[in-house]
Design a protein around this motif. Structure first.
Motif, PDB file in Angstrom:
ATOM      1  N   ALA A  81       0.833  -1.213   0.000  1.00  0.00           N
ATOM      2  CA  ALA A  81       0.000   0.000   0.000  1.00  0.00           C
ATOM      3  C   ALA A  81       0.865   1.260   0.000  1.00  0.00           C
ATOM      4  O   ALA A  81       0.592   2.214  -0.743  1.00  0.00           O
ATOM      5  N   ALA A  82       1.926   1.251   0.792  1.00  0.00           N
ATOM      6  CA  ALA A  82       2.802   2.424   0.862  1.00  0.00           C
ATOM      7  C   ALA A  82       3.523   2.643  -0.470  1.00  0.00           C
ATOM      8  O   ALA A  82       3.601   3.777  -0.964  1.00  0.00           O
ATOM      9  N   MET A  83       4.041   1.562  -1.073  1.00  0.00           N
ATOM     10  CA  MET A  83       4.770   1.716  -2.332  1.00  0.00           C
ATOM     11  C   MET A  83       3.839   2.150  -3.449  1.00  0.00           C
ATOM     12  O   MET A  83       4.230   2.967  -4.296  1.00  0.00           O
ATOM     13  N   LYS A  84       2.623   1.636  -3.451  1.00  0.00           N
ATOM     14  CA  LYS A  84       1.656   2.077  -4.463  1.00  0.00           C
ATOM     15  C   LYS A  84       1.389   3.574  -4.316  1.00  0.00           C
ATOM     16  O   LYS A  84       1.328   4.298  -5.313  1.00  0.00           O
ATOM     17  N   ALA A  85       1.266   4.050  -3.091  1.00  0.00           N
ATOM     18  CA  ALA A  85       1.041   5.477  -2.863  1.00  0.00           C
ATOM     19  C   ALA A  85       2.251   6.300  -3.302  1.00  0.00           C
ATOM     20  O   ALA A  85       2.109   7.372  -3.899  1.00  0.00           O
ATOM     21  N   ILE A  86       3.446   5.799  -3.029  1.00  0.00           N
ATOM     22  CA  ILE A  86       4.669   6.492  -3.453  1.00  0.00           C
ATOM     23  C   ILE A  86       4.723   6.566  -4.979  1.00  0.00           C
ATOM     24  O   ILE A  86       5.037   7.615  -5.554  1.00  0.00           O
ATOM     25  N   ASN A  87       4.420   5.456  -5.643  1.00  0.00           N
ATOM     26  CA  ASN A  87       4.476   5.426  -7.102  1.00  0.00           C
ATOM     27  C   ASN A  87       3.483   6.399  -7.739  1.00  0.00           C
ATOM     28  O   ASN A  87       3.792   7.020  -8.751  1.00  0.00           O
ATOM     29  N   VAL A  88       2.317   6.533  -7.157  1.00  0.00           N
ATOM     30  CA  VAL A  88       1.332   7.495  -7.673  1.00  0.00           C
ATOM     31  C   VAL A  88       1.823   8.915  -7.432  1.00  0.00           C
ATOM     32  O   VAL A  88       1.760   9.771  -8.317  1.00  0.00           O
ATOM     33  N   THR A  89       2.351   9.174  -6.259  1.00  0.00           N
ATOM     34  CA  THR A  89       2.845  10.510  -5.913  1.00  0.00           C
ATOM     35  C   THR A  89       4.048  10.902  -6.771  1.00  0.00           C
ATOM     36  O   THR A  89       4.199  12.063  -7.134  1.00  0.00           O
ATOM     37  N   ALA A  90       4.889   9.929  -7.126  1.00  0.00           N
ATOM     38  CA  ALA A  90       6.076  10.216  -7.944  1.00  0.00           C
ATOM     39  C   ALA A  90       5.704  10.754  -9.318  1.00  0.00           C
ATOM     40  O   ALA A  90       6.513  11.428  -9.954  1.00  0.00           O
ATOM     41  N   LEU A  91       4.508  10.475  -9.777  1.00  0.00           N
ATOM     42  CA  LEU A  91       4.068  10.945 -11.092  1.00  0.00           C
ATOM     43  C   LEU A  91       3.590  12.391 -11.089  1.00  0.00           C
ATOM     44  O   LEU A  91       3.233  12.918 -12.147  1.00  0.00           O
ATOM     45  N   MET A  92       3.611  13.022  -9.944  1.00  0.00           N
ATOM     46  CA  MET A  92       3.193  14.423  -9.849  1.00  0.00           C
ATOM     47  C   MET A  92       4.264  15.328 -10.473  1.00  0.00           C
ATOM     48  O   MET A  92       5.422  14.934 -10.627  1.00  0.00           O
ATOM     49  N   PRO A  93       3.886  16.555 -10.830  1.00  0.00           N
ATOM     50  CA  PRO A  93       4.790  17.441 -11.574  1.00  0.00           C
ATOM     51  C   PRO A  93       6.161  17.697 -10.944  1.00  0.00           C
ATOM     52  O   PRO A  93       7.150  17.774 -11.672  1.00  0.00           O
ATOM     53  N   ALA A  94       6.255  17.806  -9.647  1.00  0.00           N
ATOM     54  CA  ALA A  94       7.547  18.171  -9.036  1.00  0.00           C
ATOM     55  C   ALA A  94       8.638  17.167  -9.386  1.00  0.00           C
ATOM     56  O   ALA A  94       9.706  17.542  -9.884  1.00  0.00           O
ATOM     57  N   PHE A  95       8.398  15.889  -9.131  1.00  0.00           N
ATOM     58  CA  PHE A  95       9.424  14.897  -9.435  1.00  0.00           C
ATOM     59  C   PHE A  95       9.558  14.673 -10.936  1.00  0.00           C
ATOM     60  O   PHE A  95      10.666  14.511 -11.456  1.00  0.00           O
TER      61      PHE A  95
END
Length: 159
Positions: free
Chosen positions: A45-59
């Motif tokens: 669950a944590a890694m899935k959340a990280i992977n979704v967040t990584a797709l945001m504009p900043a990174f």
């Protein structure tokens, strides 16, 4: 001596590839170990959340922007063929483009997509989780070294 706008491009390349190397290093040295220590449902669950967040504009701006910048540096280097730093600049660009960006596309992203399809609390996710952590982290080590080496090459080209 490299100067003018070309110098600025390379300095920005140093910063971009160095920041990406730092992000990848953090994942290789403690983030993935921390996630692996969690029960599989929580780690997934944590890694899935990280992977979704990584797709945001900043990174994405940092990661993809650095790839674009490395490509530009390579093209400009081929066109200008400076007296000094040519090999280091081309090597740095290749290391980032293939060892960081390329490895991400062919090794890490497919694993992320496979993980995203799994429900965190299922037996299938629990069975896949150790394999995911081991393989994803191994490829992340490659990305870390490639990004850091690209940074070093760019710095050496400037010296």
């Amino acid at each position: 001596m490299i100067d003018g706008p070309y110098f600025v491009l390379i300095v920005i390349g140093v910063v971009g590839t160095g920041l990406v190397a730092g992000v990848f290093c953090a994942f290789s040295t403690f983030v993935m170990r921390g996630l692996a220590a969690l029960p599989p449902a929580q780690g997934v669950a944590a890694m899935k959340a990280i992977n979704v967040t990584a797709l945001m504009p900043a990174f994405m701006l940092l990661f993809v922007g650095s790839a674009v910048l490395c490509a530009v540096i390579a093209v400009v280097t081929f066109v200008l063929w400076p007296d000094e730093g040519t090999v280091a600049l081309l090597l740095g660009s290749a290391l980032y483009l293939f060892g960081s960006f390329g490895v991400t596309m062919v090794a890490n992203v497919p694993r992320n997509e496979a993980l995203l399809k799994l429900e965190a609390g299922t037996q299938e996710a629990a069975a896949y989780w150790p394999t995911y952590v081991r393989e994803w982290t191994a490829w992340n080590h490659v990305r870390t070294v490639a990004s850091a080496a690209a940074t070093l090459c760019y710095v050496l080209a400037l010296s």
